[in-house]
Write a protein that holds these residues in place. Structure first.
Motif, PDB file in Angstrom:
ATOM      1  N   ILE A  18       0.467  -1.085  -0.065  1.00 53.55           N
ATOM      2  CA  ILE A  18      -0.009   0.219   0.000  1.00 53.55           C
ATOM      3  C   ILE A  18       0.682   1.256  -0.066  1.00 53.55           C
ATOM      4  O   ILE A  18       1.526   0.538   0.602  1.00 53.55           O
ATOM      5  N   VAL A  19       0.652   2.487  -1.072  1.00 49.85           N
ATOM      6  CA  VAL A  19       1.093   2.884  -0.947  1.00 49.85           C
ATOM      7  C   VAL A  19       0.707   4.666  -1.453  1.00 49.85           C
ATOM      8  O   VAL A  19      -0.488   4.400  -2.102  1.00 49.85           O
ATOM      9  N   HIS A  20       0.890   6.119  -0.892  1.00 45.84           N
ATOM     10  CA  HIS A  20       0.523   7.094  -2.063  1.00 45.84           C
ATOM     11  C   HIS A  20       1.102   7.057  -2.757  1.00 45.84           C
ATOM     12  O   HIS A  20       2.336   7.715  -2.949  1.00 45.84           O
ATOM     13  N   MET A  21       0.435   7.053  -4.290  1.00 47.81           N
ATOM     14  CA  MET A  21       1.545   6.670  -5.195  1.00 47.81           C
ATOM     15  C   MET A  21       0.339   7.953  -6.021  1.00 47.81           C
ATOM     16  O   MET A  21       0.514   7.677  -7.265  1.00 47.81           O
ATOM     17  N   CYS A  22      -0.634   8.785  -5.662  1.00 48.81           N
ATOM     18  CA  CYS A  22      -1.232   9.951  -5.899  1.00 48.81           C
ATOM     19  C   CYS A  22      -0.819  10.812  -5.970  1.00 48.81           C
ATOM     20  O   CYS A  22      -1.392  11.677  -6.130  1.00 48.81           O
ATOM     21  N   GLY A  23      -0.741  11.289  -4.996  1.00 46.09           N
ATOM     22  CA  GLY A  23       0.241  12.638  -4.547  1.00 46.09           C
ATOM     23  C   GLY A  23      -1.027  12.583  -2.584  1.00 46.09           C
ATOM     24  O   GLY A  23      -1.076  13.854  -3.064  1.00 46.09           O
ATOM     25  N   HIS A  24      -1.833  12.054  -2.234  1.00 50.76           N
ATOM     26  CA  HIS A  24      -3.202  12.386  -1.750  1.00 50.76           C
ATOM     27  C   HIS A  24      -2.251  12.914  -0.361  1.00 50.76           C
ATOM     28  O   HIS A  24      -2.701  13.581   0.758  1.00 50.76           O
ATOM     29  N   ASP A  25      -1.075  11.900   0.020  1.00 50.96           N
ATOM     30  CA  ASP A  25      -0.070  12.233   1.219  1.00 50.96           C
ATOM     31  C   ASP A  25       0.132  13.583   1.047  1.00 50.96           C
ATOM     32  O   ASP A  25      -0.039  14.802   2.506  1.00 50.96           O
ATOM     33  N   ALA A  26       0.756  14.405  -0.368  1.00 51.46           N
ATOM     34  CA  ALA A  26       0.720  15.402  -0.116  1.00 51.46           C
ATOM     35  C   ALA A  26      -0.234  17.089   0.447  1.00 51.46           C
ATOM     36  O   ALA A  26      -0.730  17.933   0.707  1.00 51.46           O
ATOM     37  N   HIS A  27      -1.776  16.300  -0.675  1.00 47.40           N
ATOM     38  CA  HIS A  27      -2.559  16.966  -0.099  1.00 47.40           C
ATOM     39  C   HIS A  27      -3.238  17.234   0.791  1.00 47.40           C
ATOM     40  O   HIS A  27      -2.976  18.559   1.637  1.00 47.40           O
ATOM     41  N   MET A  28      -3.274  16.107   1.964  1.00 49.25           N
ATOM     42  CA  MET A  28      -3.025  15.836   3.602  1.00 49.25           C
ATOM     43  C   MET A  28      -2.491  17.354   4.083  1.00 49.25           C
ATOM     44  O   MET A  28      -2.795  18.343   4.655  1.00 49.25           O
ATOM     45  N   ALA A  29      -1.109  17.029   3.635  1.00 51.01           N
ATOM     46  CA  ALA A  29       0.185  18.365   3.797  1.00 51.01           C
ATOM     47  C   ALA A  29      -0.584  19.770   4.213  1.00 51.01           C
ATOM     48  O   ALA A  29      -0.711  20.348   4.952  1.00 51.01           O
ATOM     49  N   ILE A  30      -0.462  19.517   3.031  1.00 49.62           N
ATOM     50  CA  ILE A  30      -0.588  21.365   2.473  1.00 49.62           C
ATOM     51  C   ILE A  30      -2.621  21.779   3.490  1.00 49.62           C
ATOM     52  O   ILE A  30      -2.883  22.767   3.643  1.00 49.62           O
ATOM     53  N   ALA A  31      -3.040  20.924   3.320  1.00 54.40           N
ATOM     54  CA  ALA A  31      -4.759  21.282   4.169  1.00 54.40           C
ATOM     55  C   ALA A  31      -4.284  21.602   5.129  1.00 54.40           C
ATOM     56  O   ALA A  31      -4.984  22.759   5.366  1.00 54.40           O
ATOM     57  N   LEU A  32      -3.675  20.164   6.248  1.00 55.76           N
ATOM     58  CA  LEU A  32      -3.137  20.174   7.511  1.00 55.76           C
ATOM     59  C   LEU A  32      -2.761  22.293   7.588  1.00 55.76           C
ATOM     60  O   LEU A  32      -3.169  22.816   8.572  1.00 55.76           O
ATOM     61  N   ILE A  33      -1.372  22.400   7.296  1.00 55.42           N
ATOM     62  CA  ILE A  33      -0.531  23.223   7.032  1.00 55.42           C
ATOM     63  C   ILE A  33      -1.786  24.950   7.038  1.00 55.42           C
ATOM     64  O   ILE A  33      -1.218  25.675   7.806  1.00 55.42           O
ATOM     65  N   THR A  34      -2.436  24.645   5.999  1.00 53.26           N
ATOM     66  CA  THR A  34      -3.511  25.445   5.349  1.00 53.26           C
ATOM     67  C   THR A  34      -4.216  25.647   7.153  1.00 53.26           C
ATOM     68  O   THR A  34      -5.013  27.084   7.075  1.00 53.26           O
ATOM     69  N   ALA A  35      -4.710  24.445   7.004  1.00 60.54           N
ATOM     70  CA  ALA A  35      -5.131  25.327   8.560  1.00 60.54           C
ATOM     71  C   ALA A  35      -4.625  25.841  10.002  1.00 60.54           C
ATOM     72  O   ALA A  35      -5.115  26.555  10.334  1.00 60.54           O
ATOM     73  N   LYS A  36      -3.511  25.551  10.331  1.00 56.62           N
ATOM     74  CA  LYS A  36      -3.030  26.263  10.935  1.00 56.62           C
ATOM     75  C   LYS A  36      -2.529  27.730  10.929  1.00 56.62           C
ATOM     76  O   LYS A  36      -2.906  27.927  12.069  1.00 56.62           O
ATOM     77  N   LEU A  37      -2.646  27.533   9.811  1.00 61.15           N
ATOM     78  CA  LEU A  37      -1.782  29.075   9.014  1.00 61.15           C
ATOM     79  C   LEU A  37      -3.657  29.910   9.341  1.00 61.15           C
ATOM     80  O   LEU A  37      -2.613  31.447   9.695  1.00 61.15           O
ATOM     81  N   PHE A  38      -4.331  29.595   9.447  1.00 60.66           N
ATOM     82  CA  PHE A  38      -5.669  30.703   9.361  1.00 60.66           C
ATOM     83  C   PHE A  38      -6.297  29.664  10.640  1.00 60.66           C
ATOM     84  O   PHE A  38      -6.893  31.367  10.965  1.00 60.66           O
ATOM     85  N   SER A  39      -5.394  29.341  11.780  1.00 54.20           N
ATOM     86  CA  SER A  39      -6.693  29.422  12.531  1.00 54.20           C
ATOM     87  C   SER A  39      -5.265  30.554  13.659  1.00 54.20           C
ATOM     88  O   SER A  39      -6.087  30.724  14.722  1.00 54.20           O
ATOM     89  N   ALA A  40      -4.354  30.834  12.872  1.00 51.44           N
ATOM     90  CA  ALA A  40      -3.396  31.979  13.882  1.00 51.44           C
ATOM     91  C   ALA A  40      -3.954  33.113  13.482  1.00 51.44           C
ATOM     92  O   ALA A  40      -3.844  34.166  14.427  1.00 51.44           O
ATOM     93  N   GLN A  41      -4.585  33.280  12.530  1.00 56.44           N
ATOM     94  CA  GLN A  41      -5.066  34.191  12.384  1.00 56.44           C
ATOM     95  C   GLN A  41      -7.087  34.487  12.461  1.00 56.44           C
ATOM     96  O   GLN A  41      -7.923  35.481  11.883  1.00 56.44           O
TER      97      GLN A  41
END
Ligand SMILES: [Zn+2]
Ligand SMILES: [Zn+2]
Length: 397
Positions: free
Chosen positions: A102-125
């Motif tokens: 089993i492996v992330h070979m479509c890049g959904h791992d990257a999608h989750m990482a970007i979304a979590l960081i976006t949540a972190k950015l906006f929660s600070a503001q």
């Protein structure tokens, strides 16, 4: 592409290392569609720590994190998908998948990482934020019917009502630093075509006493390709691919049955309907002509991904403020499919493509290949375009 031509805010750059760390964490612990239990728990834990209003186990493993701004306003939905694929990873990287097969070979791992960081950015503001951001982590993008449809059925577009939907997909056809943004159709619809051809088994040396389902299947496959090339307007893209055919046990036995499975992809809903009708008629007609029978099952999958022109122009503006204009392509529609389509049918929005390949680093393998890997320098570019789009949509900037 010179990296200095890319304009990324300090707040995103400050979180680049954490974003890469998150992506590598998800990469090491992949889970298949509808089984993203640990992935969902990890995401929910992260979002709770940020103070978001978190709902878990939506459509099995989906997670929703609602960030409410201090000022009343619109609600934007930002989608990430969580599922991996049944592939054995061939990359020799320190963050290689720890789950065999089993492996992330479509890049959904990257999608989750970007979304979590976006949540972190906006929660600070959130004190200066107008409106709400609904972070949606959906299960099972790779399977039909997919997690998006199920999350909508469980009410993700309501409370508060979603006014716009945004998503991105990492994209190996585009080099890092480039993005694909296109109004209108981006990805095709997909339907799953299953055919069971029923004949009459017997001795391979005495076909006169049998009805050969393999020979009938061969005629059906050829005729269905003729349907695509002879009956459908060549300017209306459509493709039919049979990826599975199973029949028989030995070279001298004509089997009773054969089974075929394929995918039909179209952009135009009328052609989609017409092709499904003709696949049924042609398959049954050919089987009948040879004295056999064909059972046809066409399961409707994702509709076409349709980007709203107005919302897409906001994404385009955000991209223009991030990467050079020459790096933005609108020639990026393709016959793949994406269940983001369901969200886009419920609210105006846009799915855009984030370039992730890099020839110099040897990162050129395509999606779903066992050697797929992305240039992680693309992650802050994605996060920056998402950040600017959300701000623009919510009228803060
Ligand atoms: Zn995929
Ligand atoms: Zn994907």
């Amino acid at each position: 592409m010179k990296i200095q031509e890319i304009k990324i805010s300090q707040e995103v750059l400050a979180l680049k290392a954490e974003m890469i760390g998150l992506r590598r964490h998800f990469h090491q612990y992949p889970e298949l569609g509808n089984k993203e239990v640990k992935t969902g728990k990890y995401i929910a834990g992260y979002l709770k720590k940020l103070g978001l209003d978190v709902k878990e186990n939506i459509a099995k493993t989906g997670v929703i994190g609602l960030l409410k701004g201090n000022y009343a306003g619109k609600t934007i939905l930002y989608r990430a998908d969580m599922d991996a694929l049944e592939i054995d990873e061939k990359n020799n990287v320190e963050y290689k998948s720890k789950h065999t097969g089993i492996v992330h070979m479509c890049g959904h791992d990257a999608h989750m990482a970007i979304a979590l960081i976006t949540a972190k950015l906006f929660s600070a503001q959130k004190n200066k934020l107008r409106g709400n951001i609904k972070f949606v982590f959906q299960p099972s993008e790779e399977l039909i019917p997919g997690g998006a449809k199920a999350m909508i059925e469980e009410g993700v577009m309501k409370n508060p009502k979603v006014g716009g939907a945004l998503g991105l997909h990492v994209w190996q056809d585009l080099a890092v630093g480039k993005v694909g943004i296109k109004p209108g159709p981006l990805f095709a619809s997909i339907d799953l075509v299953s055919l069971r051809v029923i004949g009459k088994g017997g001795h391979g040396a005495m076909p006169q006493y049998t009805v050969d389902p393999i020979m009938i299947s061969a005629h059906i496959i050829t005729s269905l390709q003729a349907l695509i090339t002879r009956e459908i307007d060549p300017l209306q893209s459509s493709v039919l691919t049979f990826g599975q055919i199973h029949a028989g046990t030995a070279c001298n036995i004509i089997p009773e049955e054969s089974f075929l499975q394929g995918s039909l992809r179209c952009f135009n809903p009328e052609i989609r309907k017409y092709a499904a009708k003709r696949i049924t008629e042609i398959s049954k007609g050919i089987a009948d002509a040879f004295d056999g029978r064909c059972e046809v099952d066409i399961a409707r999958g994702h509709p076409t991904v349709n980007n709203d022109p107005e919302f897409t122009s906001i994404v385009l503006q955000a991209a223009r403020e991030t990467v050079p204009n020459d790096n933005i392509s609108n020639d990026c529609n393709n016959m793949g499919s994406e269940d983001m389509a369901y969200f886009l049918n419920k609210a105006p929005g846009c799915l855009f493509l984030l370039g992730t390949s890099n020839k110099e680093k040897g990162l050129t393998s395509k999606h779903h290949s066992p050697r797929f890997n992305i240039d992680e320098d693309a992650l802050p570019i994605g996060a920056e375009i998402v950040r600017k789009t959300i701000l623009k949509f919510l009228n803060l900037q």
